[in-house]
Design a protein around this motif. Structure first.
Motif, PDB file in Angstrom:
ATOM      1  N   PHE A  51      20.124  29.892 -67.746  1.00 50.22           N
ATOM      2  CA  PHE A  51      20.051  29.045 -69.020  1.00 50.22           C
ATOM      3  C   PHE A  51      18.321  28.429 -68.885  1.00 50.22           C
ATOM      4  CE2 PHE A  51      24.608  30.584 -69.415  1.00 50.22           C
ATOM      5  CZ  PHE A  51      24.481  31.646 -70.494  1.00 50.22           C
ATOM      6  N   ILE A  52      17.993  28.183 -69.282  1.00 52.33           N
ATOM      7  CA  ILE A  52      16.896  27.500 -68.898  1.00 52.33           C
ATOM      8  C   ILE A  52      16.338  27.376 -70.462  1.00 52.33           C
ATOM      9  CG2 ILE A  52      13.947  27.329 -68.413  1.00 52.33           C
ATOM     10  CD1 ILE A  52      14.266  30.155 -66.748  1.00 52.33           C
ATOM     11  N   VAL A  53      16.559  25.794 -70.509  1.00 54.73           N
ATOM     12  CA  VAL A  53      16.713  24.682 -71.417  1.00 54.73           C
ATOM     13  C   VAL A  53      15.371  24.069 -71.676  1.00 54.73           C
ATOM     14  CG1 VAL A  53      18.639  24.894 -71.944  1.00 54.73           C
ATOM     15  CG2 VAL A  53      18.470  23.024 -70.531  1.00 54.73           C
ATOM     16  N   MET A  71      16.005  32.527 -71.909  1.00 56.42           N
ATOM     17  CA  MET A  71      15.333  31.104 -71.420  1.00 56.42           C
ATOM     18  C   MET A  71      14.742  30.494 -73.389  1.00 56.42           C
ATOM     19  SD  MET A  71      11.239  30.663 -70.627  1.00 56.42           S
ATOM     20  CE  MET A  71      10.255  29.268 -70.261  1.00 56.42           C
ATOM     21  N   SER A  72      15.667  29.435 -73.544  1.00 57.33           N
ATOM     22  CA  SER A  72      15.879  29.064 -74.959  1.00 57.33           C
ATOM     23  C   SER A  72      14.720  28.176 -74.834  1.00 57.33           C
ATOM     24  CB  SER A  72      17.043  28.656 -75.420  1.00 57.33           C
ATOM     25  OG  SER A  72      17.622  27.568 -74.811  1.00 57.33           O
ATOM     26  N   GLY A  73      13.722  27.705 -73.802  1.00 54.05           N
ATOM     27  CA  GLY A  73      13.190  26.524 -73.733  1.00 54.05           C
ATOM     28  C   GLY A  73      12.598  25.870 -72.875  1.00 54.05           C
ATOM     29  N   GLY A  92      10.005  28.854 -74.986  1.00 53.12           N
ATOM     30  CA  GLY A  92       9.388  28.702 -74.472  1.00 53.12           C
ATOM     31  C   GLY A  92       8.451  29.057 -74.174  1.00 53.12           C
ATOM     32  N   SER A  93       7.429  28.418 -72.903  1.00 50.65           N
ATOM     33  CA  SER A  93       6.517  29.793 -72.100  1.00 50.65           C
ATOM     34  C   SER A  93       6.755  29.871 -70.934  1.00 50.65           C
ATOM     35  CB  SER A  93       5.793  28.128 -72.304  1.00 50.65           C
ATOM     36  OG  SER A  93       3.996  28.646 -71.457  1.00 50.65           O
ATOM     37  N   VAL A  94       6.678  30.904 -70.479  1.00 58.28           N
ATOM     38  CA  VAL A  94       6.037  31.822 -69.405  1.00 58.28           C
ATOM     39  C   VAL A  94       4.144  31.617 -69.392  1.00 58.28           C
ATOM     40  CG1 VAL A  94       6.715  34.049 -68.335  1.00 58.28           C
ATOM     41  CG2 VAL A  94       8.474  32.779 -69.762  1.00 58.28           C
ATOM     42  N   LEU A 107      11.786  40.024 -76.043  1.00 55.51           N
ATOM     43  CA  LEU A 107      10.657  38.250 -76.196  1.00 55.51           C
ATOM     44  C   LEU A 107      10.959  38.767 -77.799  1.00 55.51           C
ATOM     45  CD1 LEU A 107       8.660  36.056 -75.536  1.00 55.51           C
ATOM     46  CD2 LEU A 107       7.380  38.376 -76.257  1.00 55.51           C
ATOM     47  N   SER A 108      11.776  37.924 -77.557  1.00 56.93           N
ATOM     48  CA  SER A 108      11.965  37.306 -79.380  1.00 56.93           C
ATOM     49  C   SER A 108      11.085  35.582 -79.913  1.00 56.93           C
ATOM     50  CB  SER A 108      13.418  37.231 -79.955  1.00 56.93           C
ATOM     51  OG  SER A 108      14.180  36.183 -79.306  1.00 56.93           O
ATOM     52  N   SER A 109      10.972  35.225 -79.526  1.00 52.46           N
ATOM     53  CA  SER A 109      10.100  34.342 -79.236  1.00 52.46           C
ATOM     54  C   SER A 109       9.619  33.184 -77.634  1.00 52.46           C
ATOM     55  CB  SER A 109      10.710  32.580 -80.265  1.00 52.46           C
ATOM     56  OG  SER A 109      10.246  31.792 -80.743  1.00 52.46           O
ATOM     57  N   GLY A 110       8.630  32.292 -78.256  1.00 51.50           N
ATOM     58  CA  GLY A 110       8.170  31.547 -77.534  1.00 51.50           C
ATOM     59  C   GLY A 110       7.168  32.297 -77.059  1.00 51.50           C
ATOM     60  N   THR A 111       5.974  31.755 -76.007  1.00 55.79           N
ATOM     61  CA  THR A 111       5.216  31.811 -75.445  1.00 55.79           C
ATOM     62  C   THR A 111       4.915  32.564 -74.127  1.00 55.79           C
ATOM     63  OG1 THR A 111       3.968  30.599 -76.983  1.00 55.79           O
ATOM     64  CG2 THR A 111       2.570  31.602 -75.562  1.00 55.79           C
ATOM     65  N   VAL A 112       4.709  34.150 -74.158  1.00 60.02           N
ATOM     66  CA  VAL A 112       3.935  34.532 -72.916  1.00 60.02           C
ATOM     67  C   VAL A 112       2.597  35.010 -72.627  1.00 60.02           C
ATOM     68  CG1 VAL A 112       4.664  36.624 -71.390  1.00 60.02           C
ATOM     69  CG2 VAL A 112       6.678  35.238 -73.269  1.00 60.02           C
TER      70      VAL A 112
END
Length: 234
Positions: A51-53, A71-73, A92-94, A107-112
């Motif tokens: 779990f990446i927070v 990944m939640s952050g 989070g960001s990948v 992928l439901s949110s965040g930036t890739v």
């Protein structure tokens, strides 16, 4: 004489580490880890989960077997999924997200910044932002249900399949519609089913690759079902 029964139990290990800097980690079996520090490498095997927070920062995470990364952050420079593993990103960001074999990415949110897919992998995008390049290879599948694209350059190779689940599609110069299949290269735009507008630049579209949009009948059925549901509620 008494006889005893021995039952094999899986020991669930749940680790929480709060130090700012730690060594690389490797999870096996059914181990779980909440990750909120900075490291270079992480390895997941078997049915392990990480779990990446927020505050978590990893350079390279590799997921194998049936493992799961949530990944939640935080920040990840690169995440690779192999075999039948699953990667779920809700924040989070990948920088680079890659799927191979029969793995799944959600992928439901965040930036890739960039997505690469190979093998028979499946990628489902319902939200978030893709800011760079997209490369589909081999027999991989990608489903778009939402999300935003900032300067996204899409490249569809080999026998890959991409489906845009939306409505009000518009084929820009260089694109043609053959049934529900997009041919050629150019700007494809439309709306997601919630009305949000989007556009994507298709830079390369291999003749053996498949880009699909829902058939008009599918959209009509969706609209008809929504009308009937509203009438039933009234």
């Amino acid at each position: 004489m008494k006889t005893g029964k021995m039952t094999n139990c899986l020991l669930l290990v749940f680790l929480i580490v709060t130090d700012s800097t730690k060594a690389d980690f490797t999870l096996r079996g059914n181990e779980q880890l909440t990750f909120n520090w900075q490291t270079i490498n992480g390895y997941l095997y078997n049915t392990s989960r990480v779990f990446i927070v927020p505050n978590g920062h990893i350079s390279y995470l590799r997921c194998y077997n049936y493992s799961t990364a949530n990944m939640s952050g935080g920040i990840a420079v690169r995440i690779n999924s192999y075999n039948y593993s699953t990667v779920n990103i809700s924040s989070g960001s990948v920088s680079i997200l890659a799927a191979d074999d029969s793995s799944t990415i959600n992928l439901s949110s965040g930036t890739v910044a960039r997505i690469d897919t190979f093998g028979y992998s499946t990628t489902n995008i319902s939200g978030g932002n893709i800011s760079g390049n997209l490369y589909l290879n081999d027999y991989s599948n990608m489903n778009f249900f939402g999300g935003t694209f900032n300067g996204l350059l899409s490249n569809f190779y080999d026998f890959s399949t991409t489906t845009f689940h939306g409505k009000n599609f518009n084929c820009g110069s260089g694109l043609t519609l053959n049934g529900n299949r997009i041919l050629g290269t150019g700007i494809l735009s439309g709306q997601w089913l919630n009305g949000t507008t989007w556009s994507v630049n298709i830079m390369y579209n291999d003749p053996t690759a498949t880009i699909l949009i829902p058939e008009p009948a599918t959209l009509l059925l969706f609209g008809f079902g929504a009308v009937m549901l509203r009438k039933k509620r009234l």
